[in-house]
Design a protein around this motif. Structure first.
Motif, short mmCIF file in Angstrom:
data_model
loop_
_atom_site.label_atom_id
_atom_site.label_comp_id
_atom_site.label_asym_id
_atom_site.label_seq_id
_atom_site.Cartn_x
_atom_site.Cartn_y
_atom_site.Cartn_z
N ILE A 3 2.98 79.77 -6.71
CA ILE A 3 3.90 80.84 -6.31
C ILE A 3 5.00 80.26 -5.45
O ILE A 3 4.76 79.68 -4.38
N GLY A 4 6.24 80.41 -5.93
CA GLY A 4 7.40 79.88 -5.23
C GLY A 4 7.82 80.80 -4.09
O GLY A 4 7.77 82.02 -4.22
N ALA A 17 4.84 83.62 4.40
CA ALA A 17 4.62 84.01 3.00
C ALA A 17 3.80 82.92 2.29
O ALA A 17 2.90 83.23 1.50
N GLN A 18 4.09 81.66 2.59
CA GLN A 18 3.32 80.56 1.99
C GLN A 18 1.86 80.63 2.42
O GLN A 18 0.95 80.39 1.62
N THR A 27 -1.32 78.42 -4.89
CA THR A 27 -0.62 77.28 -4.30
C THR A 27 0.83 77.66 -4.03
O THR A 27 1.57 77.99 -4.96
N PRO A 28 1.25 77.62 -2.76
CA PRO A 28 2.66 77.92 -2.47
C PRO A 28 3.56 76.74 -2.80
O PRO A 28 3.17 75.59 -2.60
N VAL A 29 4.74 77.04 -3.32
CA VAL A 29 5.73 76.00 -3.66
C VAL A 29 7.05 76.38 -2.97
O VAL A 29 7.55 77.48 -3.18
N LYS A 36 18.70 75.14 -8.66
CA LYS A 36 18.43 76.10 -9.73
C LYS A 36 16.97 76.07 -10.18
O LYS A 36 16.44 77.06 -10.66
N ASP A 37 16.34 74.91 -10.02
CA ASP A 37 15.02 74.66 -10.58
C ASP A 37 13.94 75.48 -9.86
O ASP A 37 13.84 75.45 -8.63
N LEU A 38 13.12 76.18 -10.64
CA LEU A 38 12.02 76.94 -10.05
C LEU A 38 10.70 76.15 -10.07
O LEU A 38 9.65 76.68 -9.72
N HIS A 39 10.73 74.91 -10.50
CA HIS A 39 9.57 74.01 -10.46
C HIS A 39 8.32 74.61 -11.12
O HIS A 39 7.21 74.51 -10.58
N ASP A 40 8.53 75.28 -12.25
CA ASP A 40 7.42 75.83 -13.05
C ASP A 40 6.50 76.77 -12.29
O ASP A 40 5.29 76.81 -12.55
#
Lengths: 231, 83
Positions: A3-4, A17-18, A27-29, A36-40
């Motif tokens: 979860i970003g 939030a993390q 797993t917080p990201v 721009k990248d949301l890292h999957d």
């Protein structure tokens, strides 16, 4: 499950939030506003704070940030997105949720443990609650008064798009006691109060049983895990 | 420097807490003829050269989608300031 959590300049509650994500078992990201990248990630949280100093309007500049271009596209595609406080303001400014948030009716910043009624449980972020459940989580804002045009309010009421309503006290003059909204797909939810501050015994709101034992916020984060397992 | 001036006001039917506070102070100061005060924003967009018609159109669009929020505010004017 990843979860970003997005950090903008002026974000305050990204670490909380993390931590909530971690306590829920995911797993917080960390996501950065200028990438721009949301890292999957499997879901995104826009946390509270004062992004870009609340300049222009709360959330207005953040809504135009680079990361939001990807998040807006992904949200239309069904990615679960939760906006908390300033994150809710950003979702509204990004037109992912309708209406606007203005200075509290009484003109003061307010910080209190707030009772809410869960109005809709068919969303990525509320499916672990029961319909009509009363929960208590902290609220802290200066510009949390929800307003919308009459026709928008009719649509929100008619189509079940109100996720949470303030109970007992309307702390900021929000129309129809609206504390939080969902989109029609149910993947996007935004609210002014802070579920991430009510996830661990010892650090949450007081309950009848014990001081600071309230963990009503945890269900937001377990809801999204359940939503993704089903999806 | 050539400028485009954008003026944004809170919608007439919305509470304007800042304007109300100023109006109350003016009443206390004895300016009883002033019945109400509303406070908006003046935003200046600066250009190297006099803005082209296209740039003026762009400024109007920027004023509508970014410099104001139609739920809360109205764009009162978008005008070129010639010096």
């Amino acid at each position: 499950m990843r979860i970003g959590v997005v950090t903008f300049p002026g974000t305050l509650d990204d670490r909380d939030a993390q931590r909530a994500v971690r306590l829920a078992g995911a797993t917080p990201v960390s996501l950065w506003h200028a990438e721009k990248d949301l890292h999957d990630v499997d879901a995104v949280i826009l946390p509270g704070g004062f992004s870009f100093g609340d300049y222009l309007r709360c959330g207005a500049i953040a809504a135009q940030a680079l990361v939001m271009e990807t998040i807006i596209d992904a949200a239309y595609g069904g990615l679960p997105v939760l906006g908390i406080c300033n994150g809710f303001q950003i979702l509204v400014e990004a037109n992912l949720l309708p209406g606007g948030l203005i200075r509290n009716e009484h003109q003061h910043f307010i910080c209190r443990d707030q009772k809410l009624i869960v109005e809709n449980v068919d969303t990525a972020w509320t499916n672990q609650f029961t319909l009509g459940q009363e929960i208590t989580i902290p609220l802290k804002n200066g510009e949390g008064g929800y307003i919308a045009k009459e026709e928008t309010l009719k649509k929100l009421e008619g189509e079940g798009l109100i996720a949470f309503r303030y109970s007992e006290v309307n702390p900021n003059g929000s129309f129809n006691n609206i504390a939080g909204l969902r989109n029609s797909k149910g993947n996007v939810v935004g609210l002014m109060p802070h579920p991430e501050h009510a996830v661990e015994p010892g650090f949450g709101p007081d309950t009848d049983k014990a001081m600071r034992s309230g963990v009503d916020g945890l269900n937001f984060f377990t809801s999204v895990l359940n939503w993704m397992v089903k999806a | 420097m050539p400028k485009i001036i954008v003026e944004v006001m809170p919608k007439a039917d919305l509470l304007d807490p800042a304007g109300k506070a100023v109006a109350n102070s003016l009443q206390r100061q004895g300016h009883s003829a002033i019945t109400n005060v509303r406070i908006g924003k003046r935003i200046e967009l600066h250009y190297e050269e006099a803005p082209t018609p296209k740039q003026i159109e762009d400024a109007k669009e920027i004023a509508a989608y970014f410099l104001s929020n139609g739920v809360i505010e109205d764009v009162v004017s978008v005008s070129v300031e010639e010096l």
